[in-house]
Scaffold this motif. Structure first.
Motif, PDB file in Angstrom:
ATOM      1  N   TYR A  51     109.237  27.834  56.716  1.00 43.58           N
ATOM      2  CA  TYR A  51     109.165  29.228  56.297  1.00 43.58           C
ATOM      3  C   TYR A  51     110.179  29.505  55.184  1.00 43.58           C
ATOM      4  O   TYR A  51     111.293  28.973  55.206  1.00 43.58           O
ATOM      5  N   ALA A 407     101.968  38.434  60.955  1.00 44.07           N
ATOM      6  CA  ALA A 407     101.078  37.951  59.895  1.00 44.07           C
ATOM      7  C   ALA A 407     101.867  37.239  58.806  1.00 44.07           C
ATOM      8  O   ALA A 407     101.439  36.198  58.279  1.00 44.07           O
ATOM      9  N   MET A 408     103.027  37.785  58.456  1.00 42.99           N
ATOM     10  CA  MET A 408     103.861  37.139  57.446  1.00 42.99           C
ATOM     11  C   MET A 408     104.394  35.803  57.953  1.00 42.99           C
ATOM     12  O   MET A 408     104.498  34.830  57.188  1.00 42.99           O
ATOM     13  N   ASP A 410     102.856  33.807  59.954  1.00 43.09           N
ATOM     14  CA  ASP A 410     101.743  32.869  59.831  1.00 43.09           C
ATOM     15  C   ASP A 410     101.533  32.414  58.390  1.00 43.09           C
ATOM     16  O   ASP A 410     100.995  31.331  58.148  1.00 43.09           O
ATOM     17  N   ASP A 411     101.962  33.247  57.439  1.00 36.46           N
ATOM     18  CA  ASP A 411     101.873  32.884  56.022  1.00 36.46           C
ATOM     19  C   ASP A 411     103.119  32.169  55.520  1.00 36.46           C
ATOM     20  O   ASP A 411     103.279  31.938  54.317  1.00 36.46           O
ATOM     21  N   GLU A 436     105.657  33.336  45.763  1.00 34.75           N
ATOM     22  CA  GLU A 436     104.883  33.017  46.965  1.00 34.75           C
ATOM     23  C   GLU A 436     104.990  34.148  47.992  1.00 34.75           C
ATOM     24  O   GLU A 436     104.009  34.503  48.659  1.00 34.75           O
ATOM     25  N   THR A 437     106.180  34.704  48.119  1.00 31.86           N
ATOM     26  CA  THR A 437     106.392  35.813  49.056  1.00 31.86           C
ATOM     27  C   THR A 437     105.566  37.025  48.661  1.00 31.86           C
ATOM     28  O   THR A 437     104.909  37.661  49.514  1.00 31.86           O
ATOM     29  N   GLU A 439     102.855  37.107  46.971  1.00 33.87           N
ATOM     30  CA  GLU A 439     101.437  36.827  47.226  1.00 33.87           C
ATOM     31  C   GLU A 439     101.104  37.044  48.702  1.00 33.87           C
ATOM     32  O   GLU A 439     100.023  37.539  49.044  1.00 33.87           O
ATOM     33  N   ALA A 440     102.030  36.685  49.589  1.00 32.78           N
ATOM     34  CA  ALA A 440     101.794  36.901  51.017  1.00 32.78           C
ATOM     35  C   ALA A 440     101.762  38.394  51.344  1.00 32.78           C
ATOM     36  O   ALA A 440     100.904  38.852  52.124  1.00 32.78           O
ATOM     37  N   ALA A 443      98.437  39.739  50.051  1.00 32.91           N
ATOM     38  CA  ALA A 443      97.293  39.361  50.885  1.00 32.91           C
ATOM     39  C   ALA A 443      97.225  40.212  52.146  1.00 32.91           C
ATOM     40  O   ALA A 443      96.120  40.549  52.615  1.00 32.91           O
ATOM     41  N   TYR A 444      98.387  40.567  52.697  1.00 27.38           N
ATOM     42  CA  TYR A 444      98.373  41.394  53.904  1.00 27.38           C
ATOM     43  C   TYR A 444      97.735  42.750  53.646  1.00 27.38           C
ATOM     44  O   TYR A 444      97.008  43.285  54.498  1.00 27.38           O
TER      45      TYR A 444
END
Length: 446
Positions: A51, A407-408, A410-411, A436-437, A439-440, A443-444
């Motif tokens: 992570y 959810a985060m 899991d990403d 990358e963060t 983008e997560a 996406a949420y």
């Protein structure tokens, strides 16, 4: 993402640790990820999941999980000479000299073992120095697990915020709303000659990083000067993170009478400190009469880690890096929420950040501040941005904890346990980590 080993470890922990943890904030739903090791800006859990880490030990890890060679060498060298002595060492003098040289309000330090210990000692010192008993604290602020500040309610109805704290302690503590000048003025009007000190964080780090409105801390300074009370800045979280080596007080331009430190001052090892002018700090025993002592205070390994961490930060543009990435994160989160969740608010400053699920109309008035709420009175959102701890606590904390954080995770994004705790950028984080963060997060909300 498989976390079966963490689940099994939590099952075992429930048999031998209350709630399965050693600090209540670690008990995340449905069970915490048990961390096996750190790697730069990342943590790896017991199941091998990796992570990007924005917990950073809840703030101490300014440099990330991989200590630079100079810090590692100092720790190993100090430890090889013996774990501790119960006697003074040169390294604690050197760290005190470094703090006094850089922090505007500090001439002397007394080292302790934690932030809680630092604030306990600062409150006792304020009472002993002034001969008064009442302490003013901010509603929603946090100053460690100590009886004098585990108090909630209003100025007229203070009460313990935890069983086990006697009501008699609460009677000497006055909780007021952060950023409310009229409220604090009324308290000084009624109790000015009884107040030993005003204890406040420069920003409310344990309620998502709410910043002060312009002039608030300056008014606290004036009121304390007029009444003879001490202004105490709790810089356990902001010390050597916000405002660089001058800490938040240097950035704000407000000089407190006492400052509490922990987290970064120990370089990731257990340490805390109380700093201030010699006239006040020398009230501690043995120079004065206010008792303060501790077996592990000034522990040589923690002192070595703290000193070398701060030296490294001073010599390697650490603050430029972490503050730039913090601003990039807040800016990116602001853009995401403007498009997808306009009722939410981005908070924080320097290398601290938090997205708060504030309640409100979906069509929020006007754009947010560019890189997080600045408490700008000319901003269309000024009246709806969080000003107090209560404002953050009234946000959608259940949604954040039950839906968003899992959810985060899991990403591959490791966030603090709840919506109230700030999150942190370290020197080990990169632009790629931030991208990358973001983008997560994006996406949420899609």
């Amino acid at each position: 993402m498989n976390r079966s080993t963490s689940r099994d470890l939590y099952d075992r922990a429930l048999d031998v640790l209350p709630g399965g943890v050693n600090s209540s904030v670690r008990a995340t739903r449905p069970y915490p990820a048990f961390i096996e090791r750190g790697d730069g800006a990342h943590v790896i859990d017991a199941d091998g999941n990796r992570y990007i880490d924005y917990v950073m030990g809840y703030g101490p890890l300014l440099l990330g999980h991989d200590l630079p060679e100079s810090v590692r060498a100092a720790v190993q060298s100090t430890l090889s000479e013996g774990p501790m002595y119960g006697a003074p060492t040169e390294i604690e003098v050197e760290l005190a000299e470094f703090v006094a040289r850089h922090v505007p309000s500090v001439e002397m330090c007394r080292f302790v073992n934690s932030g809680t210990e630092a604030t306990v000692s600062a409150v006792r010192l304020a009472r002993g120095y002034t001969g008064r008993e009442k302490i003013v604290v901010m509603q929603g602020g946090y100053h460690g697990a100590q009886e004098s500040t585990l108090v909630e309610g209003s100025p007229d109805d203070p009460r313990p915020s935890s069983p086990g704290v006697p009501q008699s302690f609460a009677e000497h503590t006055i909780p007021v709303p952060f950023n409310d000048t009229e409220a604090i003025e009324a308290i000084f009007e009624a109790h000015g000659d009884e107040i030993a000190g005003v204890l406040t964080e420069p920003l409310l780090g344990n309620t998502a990083g709410v910043l002060p409105v312009e002039g608030y801390h300056e008014r606290l300074r004036e009121l304390c000067d007029e009444s003879g009370a001490l202004l105490i800045f709790d810089e356990v979280m902001t010390g050597f993170r916000v405002g660089g080596l001058q800490c938040a007080q240097g950035k704000l331009g407000v000089t407190p009478d006492l400052t509490t430190f922990a987290k970064i001052v120990g370089g990731g090892f257990p340490a805390g400190a109380i700093g201030g002018p010699a006239e006040i700090v020398e009230s501690f025993t043995p120079a004065g009469d206010v008792f303060q002592s501790g077996t592990f205070s000034g522990h040589p390994v923690a002192m070595a880690a703290g000193l070398e961490t701060l030296r490294y930060a001073a010599e390697n543009d650490v603050y430029d890096h972490v503050n730039r990435l913090g601003e990039k994160l807040r800016q990116g989160l602001t853009e995401i929420t403007e498009d997808r969740a306009p009722g939410y608010t981005v908070l924080g400053t320097d290398s601290m950040f938090k997205l708060v699920f504030t309640r409100g109309d979906a069509a929020a008035p006007g754009p947010e501040c560019g890189a997080g709420c600045r408490q700008d009175p000319d901003c269309d959102r000024f009246d709806r941005c969080p000003k107090t701890g209560a404002d953050v606590e009234q946000s959608e904390t259940e949604r954040w904890e039950r839906l968003f954080r899992p959810a985060m995770l899991d990403d591959g994004i490791f966030l603090t346990a709840n919506q109230l705790e700030s999150q942190f950028v370290s020197h080990a984080h990169t632009d790629e980590d931030v991208e990358e963060t973001l983008e997560a997060y994006k996406a949420y909300f899609e």
